[in-house]
Structure formats: C-alpha cells, structure tokens
Enzyme design. Structure first.
Site, short mmCIF file in Angstrom:
data_model
loop_
_atom_site.label_atom_id
_atom_site.label_comp_id
_atom_site.label_asym_id
_atom_site.label_seq_id
_atom_site.Cartn_x
_atom_site.Cartn_y
_atom_site.Cartn_z
N VAL A 10 0.87 -1.18 0.00
CA VAL A 10 0.00 0.00 0.00
C VAL A 10 0.90 1.22 0.00
O VAL A 10 2.06 1.16 0.39
CB VAL A 10 -0.97 0.01 1.21
CG1 VAL A 10 -1.99 -1.10 1.10
CG2 VAL A 10 -0.21 -0.06 2.52
N SER A 11 0.35 2.34 -0.45
CA SER A 11 1.17 3.55 -0.61
C SER A 11 1.28 4.40 0.64
O SER A 11 2.28 5.08 0.85
CB SER A 11 0.61 4.40 -1.75
OG SER A 11 0.66 3.67 -2.95
N THR A 12 0.25 4.40 1.47
CA THR A 12 0.26 5.26 2.66
C THR A 12 -0.15 4.48 3.90
O THR A 12 -0.80 3.43 3.81
CB THR A 12 -0.71 6.45 2.51
OG1 THR A 12 -2.05 5.95 2.45
CG2 THR A 12 -0.40 7.27 1.26
N GLN A 15 -3.77 3.39 4.46
CA GLN A 15 -4.32 2.28 3.68
C GLN A 15 -4.00 0.96 4.37
O GLN A 15 -3.05 0.86 5.14
CB GLN A 15 -3.75 2.29 2.26
CG GLN A 15 -4.13 3.53 1.47
CD GLN A 15 -3.40 3.58 0.13
OE1 GLN A 15 -2.22 3.26 0.05
NE2 GLN A 15 -4.11 3.99 -0.90
#
Length: 191
Positions: A10-12, A15
């Site tokens: 996941v990017s952040t 998330q």
C-alpha cells in the site's frame, strides 16, 4: 520444499494491505502468516529499496511461488514490474498475479502475457521520449533555451558572477539570493 508467499503493498499508512490478503485468500490460496509480507511504500519506490520486499527475498527460495493481487505491486511502472518478475524467475521463483487472471509467470501463457505487457510499456516509454524530443526541438526552433527558466533575473545573475569573481563561497551566495547552490553553480558555469 517449495512454499507459497504473498506480497501486499500500500502507498500510505492510512491504507490497509488486508484487502489484498483477503483477495488472495478468496482466490483459494492459503498462505501461512509468516509468509505474508506487507510494505507501506510509494509505488514510485524501486522494489530493491523496499524493506518488506527485501525481507521477502531473504525468505524465498528456488521453487517458491509469490502471489500478488496486481502487477503494479511489484514495480514503479510496467517495465519495472516485468523486470522484477524476470529477476524472480532467474532465482527460480514463480510469480502468480491475480489481476492477470491468475497467470503464473512460469507458464507459457504467463510468459506471453509478460512479454505483451513489457512491449506495451516499452512502447509507452518510447512515445514519452519522442514527445519530449519533439517539445525540445519545437522550443529550440522558437529560440527558447532548453530547460526551466532561471530563477535569477539577468541583473541578479550579473551580481552572482561578480561575487564569484570576488571569491565568495557558492553556498554563501546561494543563501544571499535565496536560491540553491546548483542555481549559483549554473550561473558560474555559464560565465
């Protein structure tokens, strides 16, 4: 003995990789908890610089299978992801991507799919390069200098050149003009 691993990215921090793990389980895979590796890192970060992926590589061996929900979990772009798949295959690790219809990278269909994705990604890259070159040629024909406009006016550039001739330190000049050392060095190099 071969094992099945899962990689979720996941990017952040806001998330959750849990959705990817649930998707893998819903596809019929039962991956032991210690073989599931999650990363919270931007997709623009090269896979070699991801802590979780490095941990995953330390655990995996020849004959293992890596399951991902989407190919973009493995790279910055299609070319990077296909390169990662190729690197894993050289290590004897098969990649199983759910979004590609469960294509296994070691199968004939998987290899063909990877080749098609790589060809499309390379085509997109080539188009990007062509557009950039076309834009540079158009700007040159219009008499515009390449690159971004200078943050310093012509008069301020003259002042910078004078300070350089007087022996002032580059970083000191940059602070005086509220700009970067690179900008000052660019003015110096034009002189």
């Amino acid at each position: 003995m071969s094992g099945t691993f899962a990689y979720a990215r996941v990017s952040t921090a806001s998330q959750e990789p849990g959705n990817q793990i649930m998707e893998i389980e819903a596809a019929g895979f039962s991956v032991e908890l210690h073989r599931i590796v999650s990363d919270t890192v931007s997709g623009s970060t090269a896979v070699a610089q991801r802590k979780g992926f490095s941990l995953l590589l330390d655990k995996m061996e020849k004959g293992d299978v890596l399951i991902v929900t989407k190919l973009d979990r493995l790279g910055r772009d299609a070319i990077d992801a296909v390169g990662t798949v190729a690197d894993l295959e050289k290590m004897g690790i098969r990649v199983h991507c759910l979004a590609l219809g469960g294509v296994d990278s070691a199968s004939s269909a998987g290899k063909m799919t990877m080749n098609v994705i790589n060809a499309v990604a390379q085509f997109e890259h080539d188009l990007l390069v062509e557009r950039a070159q076309s834009g540079l040629a158009r700007a040159k024909a219009a008499g515009k200098p390449p690159g971004r406009p200078s943050t310093l006016s012509a008069g301020r550039q003259d002042l910078v050149k004078e300070k350089i001739r007087n022996g002032e330190i580059i970083s000191s000049i940059a602070r005086q003009f509220g700009t970067s050392r690179q900008t000052i060095m660019g003015v110096r190099d034009q002189a």
